[in-house]
Design an enzyme around this catalytic site. Sequence first.
Site, PDB file in Angstrom:
ATOM      1  N   PRO A 143      96.572   0.669 -31.362  1.00  9.69           N
ATOM      2  CA  PRO A 143      96.864   0.167 -32.716  1.00  9.69           C
ATOM      3  C   PRO A 143      97.428   1.272 -33.605  1.00  9.69           C
ATOM      4  O   PRO A 143      96.931   2.395 -33.594  1.00  9.69           O
ATOM      5  CB  PRO A 143      95.508  -0.293 -33.242  1.00  9.69           C
ATOM      6  N   GLU A 144      98.467   0.965 -34.338  1.00 10.33           N
ATOM      7  CA  GLU A 144      99.010   1.904 -35.305  1.00 10.33           C
ATOM      8  C   GLU A 144      98.595   1.450 -36.716  1.00 10.33           C
ATOM      9  O   GLU A 144      97.892   0.452 -36.872  1.00 10.33           O
ATOM     10  CB  GLU A 144     100.537   1.978 -35.169  1.00 10.33           C
TER      11      GLU A 144
END
Length: 283
Positions: free
Chosen positions: A2-3
């Site tokens: 996840p960014e």
Amino acid sequence: MPELPEVETVRRGLAPVMEGHRIARAQVNRPDLRWPFPRDMAARLTGRRVEALRRRSKYILADLDSGESLLIHLGMSGRMQVSGDPLGHFAHAHAAPEKHDHVILEMESGARIIFNDPRRFGAMDLLPTANQEAHKLLASLGPEPLGNAFDELYLVSALRGRGTPIKSALLDQRIVAGLGNIYVCEALYRARISPRRRAGRIAAARVAALVPVIRQVLLDAIDAGGSSLRDHRQANGDLGYFQHSFDVYGREGSACRTEGCAGTVRRITQSARSSFYCPRCQR
Ligand SMILES: [Zn+2]
């Protein structure tokens, strides 16, 4: 992995069931994830009211009425699942326990929040809210890309004299916090800057133009996350995974989407990570 936009989407999904609500009971099913959990974590969470749910870089911070904040890092495979929310955001019933449910928060409202992480690269920690910048994961972070401190003057001066490629400079968390591989590729594509160009050799006006582009790339992804969140809520209460479409990332060999450009998206390796870009319109 996840960014920032995915983490922000999870934060927004958790906010209605956490902010202003009290944790009736915390259950911690193992001693550690990536690192050991803090001492007495379950006891320090139990009975505490969540005053605010914030994000710093890729970390979610739940400020508790005890003066501590719960730091949540999703790692590679961490996800949050919400069920039994009486307010109707996550109306479905509690799911049967799963193998990798490591931390469970039973809220006084009746909602249940589960942190599930099969690969255990995630983390949770408790830190003094007033002194959060001293925490090892937060101490050396640069400004938030969506915050006021990240502006044209700042970025121009932060990149001045740097001999590293712009791609690596933007991934440097000390320069700007929370940018990852995908959104750096997308921002450089929109700004028409080659990921290979030396950061310190790019004209100041082009560096300045990158700032609003970076913000917009992140905001677009957060918007997309918001709509997928509404779908997911209805599906199963899972937060944290959704599909995006990207302009260059993962599009090796495909036609460049820039109007009037006949280029083909290329993949190169920089610092052991893939960069996707159009060699024709990104200079
Ligand atoms: Zn192109």
